[in-house]
Design an enzyme around this catalytic site. Structure first.
Site, short mmCIF file in Angstrom:
data_model
loop_
_atom_site.label_atom_id
_atom_site.label_comp_id
_atom_site.label_asym_id
_atom_site.label_seq_id
_atom_site.Cartn_x
_atom_site.Cartn_y
_atom_site.Cartn_z
NE ARG A 90 4.20 10.06 -5.77
CZ ARG A 90 4.98 9.01 -5.95
NH1 ARG A 90 4.86 7.96 -5.14
NH2 ARG A 90 5.88 8.99 -6.92
CG HIS A 136 13.06 -9.96 4.32
ND1 HIS A 136 12.40 -9.97 3.12
CD2 HIS A 136 12.30 -9.18 5.14
CE1 HIS A 136 11.30 -9.22 3.18
NE2 HIS A 136 11.24 -8.74 4.41
NE ARG A 149 7.60 -6.29 0.82
CZ ARG A 149 7.55 -6.50 2.13
NH1 ARG A 149 8.52 -6.02 2.90
NH2 ARG A 149 6.56 -7.17 2.66
N GLY A 164 4.27 6.06 8.21
CA GLY A 164 3.15 5.20 8.57
C GLY A 164 3.40 4.52 9.91
CD GLU A 221 14.22 -10.84 0.48
OE1 GLU A 221 13.42 -11.53 1.13
OE2 GLU A 221 14.33 -9.61 0.67
#
Length: 325
Positions: free
Chosen positions: A177, A286, A238, A155, A267
């Site tokens: 997919r 993060h 993630r 993406g 987190e």
């Protein structure tokens, strides 16, 4: 009447200096909270007077139970235009308007390469040895040139990571997919026929999918065992996409050469979490989207969101996202 606004999880204490909040003076009183609240009860006690909350990504989940504790809340603003930790249906039931801000995909793509390079050249181990008077050179790096970069997802971020890999002289392949031959070819990337084939072929496997019911736990023990023992796994997407217990086992038992992650199931990561001391693991707190340019955009647009709401014309409102990857 003056409204009250709190900015949550402002770890660096920069929210009030990176944007001009003065346009809201007289209408909104803004305060910044640096510390993270792990208890909904404690958080509700702290911000129960607020009609407006500004949250940073998914640091604090805004659940139905939290919303029920905040009857005064009318406007919720999140950095970015997607936040899986906000219960949008519950917000609608409570009459809370939810707005977002623009976000750049460049910073997380850049951080992906910090992790890849850090793993490939053993930067943490060598730097630590240098600072502590340890041995002068003790590792052999892994060449990027001629290696295969395997992207789980192609993406916005995945395509940027692919472009840098190509600049390093890597062979780049990808799988998701929904990935088509046409899109892969458009970016000069080979499309893998299956996730299993991608994992078996990759020297560096990097995850770039959205979290959904279809991607949760996508990479578990069977998938990690398919990877080469000399391969590295990087996740800046993630944590839940990769089974965390399986990842820890893979590192401890040497199924893979190492892993890097900027995301965790909980987190901030608890001090006693075993991933902190896992062998050949490079972890970051993060930081993917934590850059000055991004933050300036977040908070500037948060001010715009508040002004638009007060004018009766909310902007950048969030709707329930569709499932997908």
């Amino acid at each position: 009447m003056t409204l009250h606004c709190a900015v949550l999880d402002d770890y660096q204490d920069v929210a009030l200096t990176l944007a001009d909040w003065s346009s809201l003076a007289g209408s909104v009183e803004v305060r910044s909270l640096r510390d993270h609240f792990t208890s909904e009860e404690a958080l509700a006690a702290e911000v129960g007077d607020c009609e407006i909350l500004v949250v940073m990504r998914e640091r604090t989940p805004v659940t139905a139970s939290l919303l029920a504790r905040l009857p005064r809340l009318k406007l919720l603003i999140t950095s970015g235009m997607r936040n899986a930790s906000i219960d949008l249906e519950a917000a609608a039931r409570h009459g809370v308007t939810v707005c977002g801000t623009a976000s750049s995909s460049e910073p997380p793509a850049e951080l992906t390469w910090a992790l890849i390079l850090g793993l490939a050249r053993h930067v943490t181990a060598e730097s630590t040895a240098l600072r502590n008077g340890g041995p002068w050179q003790s590792t052999l790096g892994t060449d990027l040139h001629g290696s295969r970069l395997a992207l789980v997802g192609l993406g916005k971020i995945g395509t940027k990571v692919a472009r840098v890999g190509q600049a390093f002289g890597m062979d780049v392949m990808a799988w998701s997919r929904n990935l088509t031959d046409e899109r892969a070819a458009e970016h000069g990337v080979e499309r893998a026929a299956s996730l299993e084939g991608l994992l078996e072929a990759g020297d560096f496997v990097s995850v770039h999918l959205q979290l959904s019911d279809r991607t949760r736990g996508l990479i578990g023990a069977p998938e990690l065992r398919r990877m080469r023992r000399t391969a590295y796994l990087v996740n800046t997407s993630r944590a839940a996409i990769v089974d965390q217990a399986a990842l820890l086992q893979a590192l401890r038992e040497g199924w893979i050469a190492g892993a890097g992650s900027d995301v965790f199931a909980r987190e901030p990561l608890p001090a006693d979490d075993p991933l902190r001391t896992a062998p050949n693991f490079l972890g970051l707190p993060h930081l993917g989207y934590v850059t000055r340019h991004n933050y300036e955009g977040y908070f500037r647009q948060a001010v715009e969101d508040i002004a638009a709401y007060l004018a009766g014309s909310p902007v950048r409102t969030l709707a329930q996202p569709a499932a997908g990857d």
